[in-house]
Design an enzyme around this catalytic site. Sequence first.
Site, PDB file in Angstrom:
ATOM      1  N   GLY A 102      -8.173  63.564  -1.276  1.00 42.55           N
ATOM      2  CA  GLY A 102      -6.990  62.966  -1.892  1.00 42.55           C
ATOM      3  C   GLY A 102      -5.875  63.984  -2.016  1.00 42.55           C
ATOM      4  O   GLY A 102      -5.926  65.053  -1.406  1.00 42.55           O
ATOM      5  N   ASN A 103      -4.851  63.649  -2.782  1.00 44.86           N
ATOM      6  CA  ASN A 103      -3.763  64.604  -3.004  1.00 44.86           C
ATOM      7  C   ASN A 103      -3.189  64.432  -4.405  1.00 44.86           C
ATOM      8  O   ASN A 103      -3.597  63.554  -5.148  1.00 44.86           O
ATOM      9  CB  ASN A 103      -2.684  64.459  -1.923  1.00 44.86           C
ATOM     10  CG  ASN A 103      -2.109  63.060  -1.874  1.00 44.86           C
ATOM     11  OD1 ASN A 103      -1.556  62.579  -2.856  1.00 44.86           O
ATOM     12  ND2 ASN A 103      -2.249  62.395  -0.733  1.00 44.86           N
TER      13      ASN A 103
END
Length: 419
Positions: A214-215
């Site tokens: 993810g980020n």
Amino acid sequence: MSNSRGARRRILIGVGGGIAAYKVCSVIRHYTEAGHEVRVVPTRSALRFVGAATFEALSGHPVSTEVFDDVDEVAHVRLGQEADLVIIAPATADLMSRAAAGRADDLLTASLLTARCPVLFVPAMHTEMWEHPATAANVETLRRHGATVMTPASGRLTGTDSGAGRLPDPQEIALLGELLLEQADALPHDLSGLRFVISAGGTRESIDPVRFLGNHSSGKQGFALARVAAQRGARVTLVAGSTSDPGDPAGVDIVRVGDARELADEMTKRAAESDVVIMAAAVADFRPLAVADAKIKKGADGPAPIELTTNPDILRGLVQARDAGDIPASTVIVGFAAETGDETGGVLDHGRTKLTRKGCDLLVVNAVGDGKAFGTEDNAGWLLSAQGSETALPLGSKTLMSSRILDEVRTLVPDNRQP
Ligand code: CTP
């Protein structure tokens, strides 16, 4: 939410006689906690829902409803004149009717006539009352007189019915109020009839049933754009990936997605029916080539390498679909670029290159890293257009930045699509 711009401002909160009056206590709280001076002016019927003692305790000031109270202080003139922002919530059908007609039969409506600052009406009523032509005409008049009238939220109303007419969340009211304070002006209702699809948040690319890549995207900028576009009259669909809890904007349809390919599908499908497409999502450029069916175990030899493959470039794909005629040529496409700058060039250099590479009409360039942009309340950057214009977006809330971006977007919508 903090009062990040520091100044102590005078906020007048007018409370109408509706069941939603109790929710306004949170709005009062928001502004006092941010360090502002809050004065509450309820109508007589508002006090049947929430007692004066509650408003007095929350604001730290006495409360009155009548022009003839405290005549020596000429409160009906002073309160309005001195305010930096007026918020009317809940704005009932009756209160808006009196305000639209310029009546001054209580302290609140009298104060509205002397206020010269931004005024925000937050309607709350039953759907039938909201949709009645008399109410619609009053809303129109208030907007023409320079007020901002929020679009109510949809959902459960008092009793068993549901529909448009719910008071938006106190957080939404406070955010819009902050925007009006920052820009010291009304919000134009200039996007009505236009359809927007906006992506926001980060994508999550599954590794196995419990893990993902993810980020850090919080989704705040995309949510702010949706919020402001809807309040300027647009019909907005927000396609949201993972977010760190920004509240749902009032009057916006929200579609939740997980990974980049799901986001690509939703955006491609909806872009064909939209006047404006904004890609504010932080899309993972790569995903694991294979998603393990079972949780990957540590193993004796340490972690096995995860092989990655490239995700579709959604923004580029949308521009190509427009070139191919699958999306109308008049559709305005906006991208975002989060840049850090490196030895090959600064943030703006990378932005210019990206605008050409993506082929979109507008690119919002943000500097990221060192705590900038991701998850913060404030943002700054540049707005680069395909025609070559470069506009600086000075530091301000993500809501204010959204308003400036939408000003530019509106100029790009062809005349025959303008509302
Ligand atoms: N974007 C997209 N699909 C991707 C990656 C990015 O649609 N697979 C969109 C983003 O939503 C944003 C714009 O493209 O509007 C730029 O995103 P950014 O991450 O800055 O650019 P990248 O294309 O990933 O380029 P690079 O990693 O080389 O900076």
